[in-house]
Design a protein around this motif. Sequence first.
Motif, PDB file in Angstrom:
ATOM      1  N   ALA A  60       0.912  -1.190  -0.082  1.00 24.63           N
ATOM      2  CA  ALA A  60       0.020   0.066  -0.046  1.00 24.63           C
ATOM      3  C   ALA A  60       1.049   1.376   0.248  1.00 24.63           C
ATOM      4  N   ARG A  61       2.031   1.371   0.710  1.00 22.27           N
ATOM      5  CA  ARG A  61       2.931   2.293   0.969  1.00 22.27           C
ATOM      6  C   ARG A  61       3.589   2.748  -0.721  1.00 22.27           C
ATOM      7  N   ALA A  62       3.995   1.541  -1.130  1.00 22.28           N
ATOM      8  CA  ALA A  62       4.667   1.524  -2.581  1.00 22.28           C
ATOM      9  C   ALA A  62       3.513   2.248  -3.587  1.00 22.28           C
ATOM     10  N   ARG A  63       2.336   1.982  -3.536  1.00 22.35           N
ATOM     11  CA  ARG A  63       1.406   2.303  -4.358  1.00 22.35           C
ATOM     12  C   ARG A  63       1.086   3.689  -4.124  1.00 22.35           C
ATOM     13  N   ALA A  64       0.919   4.071  -2.917  1.00 27.81           N
ATOM     14  CA  ALA A  64       0.793   5.764  -2.658  1.00 27.81           C
ATOM     15  C   ALA A  64       1.940   6.466  -3.004  1.00 27.81           C
ATOM     16  N   ALA A  65       2.891   5.855  -2.962  1.00 23.11           N
ATOM     17  CA  ALA A  65       4.414   6.613  -3.394  1.00 23.11           C
ATOM     18  C   ALA A  65       4.505   6.804  -4.789  1.00 23.11           C
ATOM     19  N   LEU A  66       4.138   5.833  -5.640  1.00 19.30           N
ATOM     20  CA  LEU A  66       3.823   5.845  -7.141  1.00 19.30           C
ATOM     21  C   LEU A  66       2.970   6.767  -7.358  1.00 19.30           C
ATOM     22  N   GLU A  67       1.668   6.613  -6.855  1.00 19.48           N
ATOM     23  CA  GLU A  67       0.572   7.627  -7.281  1.00 19.48           C
ATOM     24  C   GLU A  67       1.026   9.019  -7.310  1.00 19.48           C
ATOM     25  N   PRO A 100      -1.092   0.710 -13.027  1.00 10.76           N
ATOM     26  CA  PRO A 100      -1.361   1.475 -14.376  1.00 10.76           C
ATOM     27  C   PRO A 100       0.040   1.676 -15.267  1.00 10.76           C
ATOM     28  N   ALA A 101      -0.240   1.281 -16.516  1.00 12.72           N
ATOM     29  CA  ALA A 101       0.871   1.499 -17.349  1.00 12.72           C
ATOM     30  C   ALA A 101       1.755   2.976 -17.241  1.00 12.72           C
ATOM     31  N   ALA A 102       1.042   4.019 -16.844  1.00 16.14           N
ATOM     32  CA  ALA A 102       1.868   5.190 -16.591  1.00 16.14           C
ATOM     33  C   ALA A 102       2.757   5.098 -15.368  1.00 16.14           C
ATOM     34  N   TRP A 103       2.537   4.056 -14.679  1.00 13.55           N
ATOM     35  CA  TRP A 103       3.725   4.017 -13.539  1.00 13.55           C
ATOM     36  C   TRP A 103       5.005   3.301 -14.108  1.00 13.55           C
ATOM     37  N   ARG A 104       5.162   2.550 -15.157  1.00 12.22           N
ATOM     38  CA  ARG A 104       5.984   2.220 -15.799  1.00 12.22           C
ATOM     39  C   ARG A 104       7.042   3.314 -16.343  1.00 12.22           C
TER      40      ARG A 104
END
Lengths: 254, 254
Positions: A60-67, A100-104
């Motif tokens: 969850a922390r990784a996702r929040a940072a990527l967002e 999502p693709a944008a994170w790449r």
Amino acid sequence: MTGRLAVVGLGPGSPAQTTPEAAAALAAASDLFGYGPYLDRLKPAPGQRRHASDNREELARARAALETAAAGRSVAMVSGGDPGVFAMAAAVCEAIEAGPAAWREIELDITPGITAMLAVAARAGAPLGHDFCALSLSDNLKPWEAVETRLRAAAGAGFVLAFYNPISRARPWQLGRAFEILREVLPASTPVIFGRAVGRPDECMIVTTLAEAHAGQADMATCVIVGSPETRLVERPGRPPLVYTPRSSGRAAR
Amino acid sequence: MTGRLAVVGLGPGSPAQTTPEAAAALAAASDLFGYGPYLDRLKPAPGQRRHASDNREELARARAALETAAAGRSVAMVSGGDPGVFAMAAAVCEAIEAGPAAWREIELDITPGITAMLAVAARAGAPLGHDFCALSLSDNLKPWEAVETRLRAAAGAGFVLAFYNPISRARPWQLGRAFEILREVLPASTPVIFGRAVGRPDECMIVTTLAEAHAGQADMATCVIVGSPETRLVERPGRPPLVYTPRSSGRAAR
């Protein structure tokens, strides 16, 4: 509008063991994510936002940072030790793969740090001086049978072992069980090192033998190193003993 | 009249990856010992004596440094990467054990550094994100059969592998043989990373598969990482792929 994400290893605890590269990455960030106690080690920079989270919420922390990075911010994810060793870098990669693709397209920089086993080994001598394995004893994310298989395979083949996540309130018996298994495979005199919070004020080092080692000597902040049959102890007057694993092994000439 | 000996890890090459603790230990020394190219990375300090030696004279270099420390000097032994991982700390401990009693009274400080596999892993993603082994492929100091036994045991049990000393002019075939053995145990698609001189101007990273990996892609300055069957590759548009090993494994829930 894509920002960047730096995944930064602080090292084991002392600021003197944080690399200049890591310090620069932290200073350049607009947003810091991480486990609360790691963020607490850092001096606040003006205007920097802090997003502290619990130890167990890695994905969850990784996702929040990527967002936050995808929204154009300059984010640093703070990890103790090295982010690539049982820490946040794998969780970030996992979130990118599933996200999502944008994170790449986010600029991702991973900054290595001194991982716990290296700091503990340096205090003790050179127990990792020859072939070794790093193994998490946590069965939160893998079956316990896999841990037992790896313990037997690695110890039986002559590797020194470094244990991460040796014990916690929710996992009280795994370390004791690991010692039981190793007593079947290794000599009773095999050196065992418990290194806790190296470089911090509450640092504690214990050097003992496999026969005498017990789980009560470790806590969540401890890295445990178990020698191979070749690991040696050198007594020193008025100083702790040195523990080292020779560079040469078996039948080869020294 | 006993001096001190600091065994200091420079990290993989960039000064930004040398810890402040290591830099301070080097600055405080009256005498620097080490392999010539490592000493060449350091700015000379006034009055400091330099004792450069060849790469293959580790035990002789350790003895010379200990003799100088025993004579009351403040000595630093310089190591690339981390001194405790296939480097000088074990040679120093070995020399102390076999040397005169006075050497056990020398104040010995070992300063950890970023070892090559951590720097290579950080560039690639998180290939060491779960259980892994570090293994020297050199059979100068151990029988080649021990290397083969360890390769099979570690790969068969699901560890990711990091190879140090993969190849040299005197050891041209060992890395190719290691790949042959691993092809018997691991899927052909297993990611393999060759990381050379990370953080230095001549840095070179190659990401390939076990089917396509060959010894010609490595030299003495390369650290090779071979994934486990769980290691994954994440393609990214316009960027190198990410290689990571998930934190979870086998039957356990994610």
